[in-house]
Design an enzyme around this catalytic site. Structure first.
Site, PDB file in Angstrom:
ATOM      1  CB  SER A 126     -39.969 -10.134 -36.071  1.00 32.45           C
ATOM      2  OG  SER A 126     -40.878  -9.112 -35.770  1.00 32.45           O
ATOM      3  CE1 TYR A 151     -42.814 -11.942 -41.031  1.00 34.43           C
ATOM      4  CE2 TYR A 151     -43.849 -10.777 -39.203  1.00 34.43           C
ATOM      5  CZ  TYR A 151     -42.744 -11.049 -39.966  1.00 34.43           C
ATOM      6  OH  TYR A 151     -41.550 -10.445 -39.662  1.00 34.43           O
ATOM      7  CE  LYS A 155     -39.622 -13.710 -39.789  1.00 41.99           C
ATOM      8  NZ  LYS A 155     -38.417 -14.055 -40.551  1.00 41.99           N
TER       9      LYS A 155
END
Ligand code: UD1
Length: 342
Positions: A126, A151, A155
């Protein structure tokens, strides 16, 4: 026919990618635990492509279960790993869930790949890894900024895990794709985004408000340092995004690159503000979106959009659909959902 495992293949980006893979002649096998998707998505995929992908309802934390699937399906050439938890706010409250779901699952796949002769993995990352970039549009070599949420941290760690495995000369290759903001739905309206409960992302909230399921949209902040004060993002059509995965998989399996690890931004290169997006939706659909300006959302990035030059030139992939047409596709999907009663 090349056999591909798609984890999270019944999810939003996953399902659109399965369609494009099948259209390109790949044989697709899905593993998904249906934690944020629905088994009927398989019907939608089958309606579009005429092919029902093999499906295993399984949690990727269950390594023995994944091993059994790989043993039952010899000859898998590559993996596209979408399966992950992705709600930023939830990750703040349930960090261990995010670290387990997003890290252990990747580790399991990487451990299983060599023993099953699978040498390529495309990984869903992302633009969140860039945080608030100092230079816009952001290129792949921009510095990685401290993550704003568990989160986001997963990544970053996922990317590092892949990089370290390749550095350690594991017999694998990888393409990391950094998505900007995927929106819209398949033009057939057979598949699209299916948010659980109150949508956290902008476009599903816009379409649900436009159709009357929500009273009004809250615009999170109009006092940012942007032309109209609202945040800017790079909204990319989900089918365009899905097609990039097919190109990435072809590239890995056909050894088109000497590099064992490549990273690409997948965005349009165009920044659109929240208020512009609302206006564009209204123009494209002729439907009003009631909204009010509220305070900033914690952890939001002020502005980010991609420099997609690397993907454009090296992958030979460019986002084609306009934001307006893409918002119309999201609207058509929303109307279809209401008709279906879901
Ligand atoms: C967020 C995450 C991103 C993650 C993605 C996954 C952050 C900073 N980024 O993207 O890392 O990959 O979700 O789903 O959390 N907005 C409103 N009203 C709403 C909803 C959103 O004004 O009801 C605004 C937001 O402030 C933002 C824009 O719309 O400016 C897009 O928001 P969203 O769709 O949630 O995506 P991101 O925050 O960019």
């Amino acid at each position: 026919m090349k056999k591909i495992l798609v984890t999270g293949g019944t999810g939003y980006i996953g399902s659109h990618t399965v369609v494009e893979l099948q259209n390109a002649g790949y044989e697709v096998l899905i593993i998904d635990n249906l934690s944020n998707s629905n088994v009927e998505v398989l019907d939608g995929i089958e309606k579009i492509t005429g092919i029902r992908p093999a499906f295993y309802e399984l949690d990727l934390n269950d390594k023995a279960g994944v091993q059994a699937v790989l043993e039952a399906n010899p000859g898998i050439k590559g993996i596209i790993h979408f399966a992950a938890s992705k709600a930023v706010g939830e990750s703040v409250h349930k960090p261990l869930l995010y670290y387990r779901n997003n890290l252990v699952t990747l580790i399991n796949l990487l451990e299983l790949m060599p023993e099953h002769g699978i040498d390529g993995i495309v990984f869903s990352s992302s633009c969140t890894v860039y945080g608030q970039p100092d230079i816009l549009p952001v290129t792949e070599d921009a510095p990685i900024k401290p993550a704003m949420s568990p989160y986001g941290n997963t990544k970053q760690i996922n990317e590092e895990i892949i990089r370290d495995c390749i550095h350690a000369n594991m017999p694998i290759k990888s393409i990391i794709l950094r998505y900007f903001n995927p929106i819209g739905a398949h033009p057939s309206t057979e598949i699209g985004e299916l948010p659980n409960g109150v949508p956290q992302n902008l476009v599903p909230f816009v379409t649900q408000t436009a159709i009357g399921m929500r009273k009004e949209l809250s615009v999170f902040g109009d006092d940012y340092d942007t032309p109209d004060g609202s945040c800017i993002r790079d909204y990319i059509n989900v089918v365009d995004l899905a097609k990039a995965h097919v190109i990435a998989m072809d590239r890995m399996l056909e050894n088109k690159s000497a590099e064992k690890l490549e990273i690409f931004n997948l965005g349009t290169g165009i920044g659109v503000s929240v208020l512009e997006l609302i206006r564009t939706f209204e123009k494209g659909t002729g439907v009003k979106v009631p909204y009010k300006i509220v305070g900033r959302r914690e952890g939001d990035i002020e502005k980010v959009w991609a420099n997609p030059h690397h993907a454009n030139t090296v992958l030979g992939w460019t986002a084609k659909e306009s934001v307006e047409d893409t918002l119309v596709s999201a609207w058509e999907w929303q109307k279809r959902l209401v008709k279906r009663g879901s």
